[in-house]
Design an enzyme around this catalytic site. Structure first.
Site, PDB file in Angstrom:
ATOM      1  N   LYS A 200       0.813  -0.886  -0.090  1.00 47.59           N
ATOM      2  CA  LYS A 200       0.210  -0.008  -0.007  1.00 47.59           C
ATOM      3  C   LYS A 200       0.847   0.664  -0.303  1.00 47.59           C
ATOM      4  O   LYS A 200       1.212   2.466  -0.543  1.00 47.59           O
ATOM      5  CB  LYS A 200      -1.002   0.263   1.554  1.00 47.59           C
ATOM      6  CG  LYS A 200      -1.962   0.696   0.554  1.00 47.59           C
ATOM      7  CD  LYS A 200      -2.629   0.250   2.265  1.00 47.59           C
ATOM      8  CE  LYS A 200      -2.707   0.179   3.736  1.00 47.59           C
ATOM      9  NZ  LYS A 200      -2.348   0.751   4.333  1.00 47.59           N
TER      10      LYS A 200
ATOM     11  N   ARG B 150      -9.220   3.215  10.092  1.00 50.45           N
ATOM     12  CA  ARG B 150      -9.249   1.573  10.328  1.00 50.45           C
ATOM     13  C   ARG B 150      -9.699   1.082  11.171  1.00 50.45           C
ATOM     14  O   ARG B 150      -9.800   0.033  11.127  1.00 50.45           O
ATOM     15  CB  ARG B 150      -8.199   2.032  10.784  1.00 50.45           C
ATOM     16  CG  ARG B 150      -6.108   2.377  10.630  1.00 50.45           C
ATOM     17  CD  ARG B 150      -5.695   1.393   9.773  1.00 50.45           C
ATOM     18  NE  ARG B 150      -4.544   0.349  10.610  1.00 50.45           N
ATOM     19  CZ  ARG B 150      -3.072   1.173   9.318  1.00 50.45           C
ATOM     20  NH1 ARG B 150      -3.175   2.331   9.681  1.00 50.45           N
ATOM     21  NH2 ARG B 150      -1.737   0.424  10.500  1.00 50.45           N
TER      22      ARG B 150
ATOM     23  N   ARG C 164       9.607 -14.247   7.032  1.00 49.73           N
ATOM     24  CA  ARG C 164       9.942 -12.583   7.322  1.00 49.73           C
ATOM     25  C   ARG C 164      10.434 -13.035   8.530  1.00 49.73           C
ATOM     26  O   ARG C 164      12.086 -13.113   9.237  1.00 49.73           O
ATOM     27  CB  ARG C 164       8.759 -11.659   7.724  1.00 49.73           C
ATOM     28  CG  ARG C 164       9.754 -10.699   7.570  1.00 49.73           C
ATOM     29  CD  ARG C 164       8.970  -9.148   7.518  1.00 49.73           C
ATOM     30  NE  ARG C 164       8.404  -8.212   9.219  1.00 49.73           N
ATOM     31  CZ  ARG C 164       7.834  -7.666   8.937  1.00 49.73           C
ATOM     32  NH1 ARG C 164       7.094  -6.969   7.913  1.00 49.73           N
ATOM     33  NH2 ARG C 164       7.805  -6.518  10.542  1.00 49.73           N
TER      34      ARG C 164
ATOM     35  N   ARG D 186      15.000 -10.256  18.444  1.00 56.65           N
ATOM     36  CA  ARG D 186      14.333  -8.859  17.967  1.00 56.65           C
ATOM     37  C   ARG D 186      13.231  -8.986  16.585  1.00 56.65           C
ATOM     38  O   ARG D 186      12.250  -8.789  16.626  1.00 56.65           O
ATOM     39  CB  ARG D 186      15.101  -7.735  17.812  1.00 56.65           C
ATOM     40  CG  ARG D 186      14.563  -6.557  18.890  1.00 56.65           C
ATOM     41  CD  ARG D 186      15.977  -5.529  18.436  1.00 56.65           C
ATOM     42  NE  ARG D 186      14.344  -4.769  18.454  1.00 56.65           N
ATOM     43  CZ  ARG D 186      14.264  -3.350  18.429  1.00 56.65           C
ATOM     44  NH1 ARG D 186      15.093  -3.283  20.008  1.00 56.65           N
ATOM     45  NH2 ARG D 186      13.530  -2.787  18.258  1.00 56.65           N
TER      46      ARG D 186
ATOM     47  N   ARG E  81      -0.603  -7.216  14.207  1.00 54.94           N
ATOM     48  CA  ARG E  81      -1.161  -6.278  12.977  1.00 54.94           C
ATOM     49  C   ARG E  81      -1.858  -7.293  11.972  1.00 54.94           C
ATOM     50  O   ARG E  81      -2.704  -5.678  11.728  1.00 54.94           O
ATOM     51  CB  ARG E  81       0.404  -5.175  12.492  1.00 54.94           C
ATOM     52  CG  ARG E  81       0.982  -4.612  13.464  1.00 54.94           C
ATOM     53  CD  ARG E  81       1.889  -3.656  12.837  1.00 54.94           C
ATOM     54  NE  ARG E  81       1.568  -2.885  12.219  1.00 54.94           N
ATOM     55  CZ  ARG E  81       1.874  -2.432  10.886  1.00 54.94           C
ATOM     56  NH1 ARG E  81       3.038  -3.106  10.204  1.00 54.94           N
ATOM     57  NH2 ARG E  81       0.862  -1.383  10.348  1.00 54.94           N
TER      58      ARG E  81
HETATM   59  P1  AMP Z   1       1.070   1.887   9.466  1.00 55.53           P
HETATM   60  O1  AMP Z   1       1.964   2.545   8.800  1.00 55.53           O
HETATM   61  O2  AMP Z   1       0.009   2.685   8.830  1.00 55.53           O
HETATM   62  O3  AMP Z   1       1.644   0.581   9.177  1.00 55.53           O
HETATM   63  O4  AMP Z   1       0.692   2.306  10.903  1.00 55.53           O
HETATM   64  C1  AMP Z   1       1.654   1.864  11.899  1.00 55.53           C
HETATM   65  C2  AMP Z   1       0.865   2.073  13.526  1.00 55.53           C
HETATM   66  O5  AMP Z   1       0.189   3.574  13.300  1.00 55.53           O
HETATM   67  C3  AMP Z   1      -0.318   1.056  13.222  1.00 55.53           C
HETATM   68  O6  AMP Z   1      -0.280   0.042  13.941  1.00 55.53           O
HETATM   69  C4  AMP Z   1      -1.506   1.525  14.488  1.00 55.53           C
HETATM   70  O7  AMP Z   1      -0.362   1.884  15.505  1.00 55.53           O
HETATM   71  C5  AMP Z   1      -1.094   3.189  13.666  1.00 55.53           C
HETATM   72  N1  AMP Z   1      -2.355   4.079  13.173  1.00 55.53           N
HETATM   73  C6  AMP Z   1      -1.993   4.624  11.920  1.00 55.53           C
HETATM   74  N2  AMP Z   1      -3.064   4.632  11.422  1.00 55.53           N
HETATM   75  C7  AMP Z   1      -3.900   4.550  12.734  1.00 55.53           C
HETATM   76  C8  AMP Z   1      -5.231   4.615  12.834  1.00 55.53           C
HETATM   77  N3  AMP Z   1      -5.959   5.425  11.422  1.00 55.53           N
HETATM   78  N4  AMP Z   1      -6.198   4.377  13.336  1.00 55.53           N
HETATM   79  C9  AMP Z   1      -5.238   4.337  14.989  1.00 55.53           C
HETATM   80  N5  AMP Z   1      -3.986   3.880  14.384  1.00 55.53           N
HETATM   81  C10 AMP Z   1      -3.499   3.926  13.759  1.00 55.53           C
END
Ligand code: AMP
Length: 190
Positions: free
Chosen positions: A13, A88, A127, A135, A146
């Site tokens: 993405k 999200r 991975r 780690r 996630r």
């Molecule tokens: P991403 O880079 O989009 O995968 O986001 C990394 C982390 O940021 C996620 O695992 C969440 O902890 C937090 N995060 C990013 N966007 C959101 C969102 N819209 N709602 C809640 N948490 C978010």
């Protein structure tokens, strides 16, 4: 173009988001990036969200919506934007609709990059196996978590936007260029 890009973690993405925003000259708004920046700066917000990010959990809807509301009010968003990583949750989608409706700037495209569950699981697993030491294993674990969070909290957004008749799905299996071509076809309404 006011775009939401959806898709599971590990679907490419972020890469597609960069290509799209370059081609169509619109700002790339990644809430994950904004949060990681704050963590790196050790700002009050960064300190508050660090543990949540590290665990692969979502930060609260109210916190993220305050951030995005501010960001969307910046002048560069007048020419459009691409949202990457937000919404999200269904609650975030509803709140986003309200913010955009008030500004009379509704979404023009919701694009979901689709990758089969097994492909994502394999990517996460390889991975973990390929890396050595605690780690990296931890991060494979966090990646798996996630993905679970995505399945329970974010995957239902597809139905939310499908009901509004604005979801377009793009096959995310293929090279970066192949997927980008499919995305552009959808964005250009072909
Ligand atoms: P991403 O880079 O989009 O995968 O986001 C990394 C982390 O940021 C996620 O695992 C969440 O902890 C937090 N995060 C990013 N966007 C959101 C969102 N819209 N709602 C809640 N948490 C978010």
């Amino acid at each position: 173009m006011r775009i939401v890009l959806l898709g599971p973690p590990g679907a490419g993405k972020g890469t597609q988001a960069l290509l799209i925003t370059k081609k169509y000259a619109i700002p790339h708004i990644s809430t994950g990036e904004i949060l990681r920046e704050q963590v790196a700066l050790q700002s009050p917000l960064g300190l508050k969200v660090k543990a949540t990010l590290d665990a692969g959990e979502l930060v609260t809807d109210d916190l993220i919506m305050a951030i995005i509301k501010d960001r969307l009010e910046r002048p560069d968003c007048a020419k459009g934007f691409l949202l990457d990583g937000i919404p999200r949750t269904i609650n975030q989608s509803e709140m986003l609709d309200v913010i955009l409706a008030r500004a009379a700037t509704p979404l023009t495209h919701v694009v979901q990059i689709t990758v089969p569950q097994q492909v994502i699981m394999d990517r996460i697993k390889s991975r973990g196996v390929a890396s050595q030491g605690g780690r990296s294993d931890d991060s494979a674990e966090v990646a798996a978590h996630r993905y679970q969070v995505y399945l329970t909290q974010t995957a239902p957004l597809a139905a939310f936007y499908r009901d509004q008749d604005c979801l377009r799905e793009v096959d995310g299996v293929g090279t970066v260029d192949e997927v980008f071509e499919r995305v552009c076809r959808v964005l250009e309404g072909a």
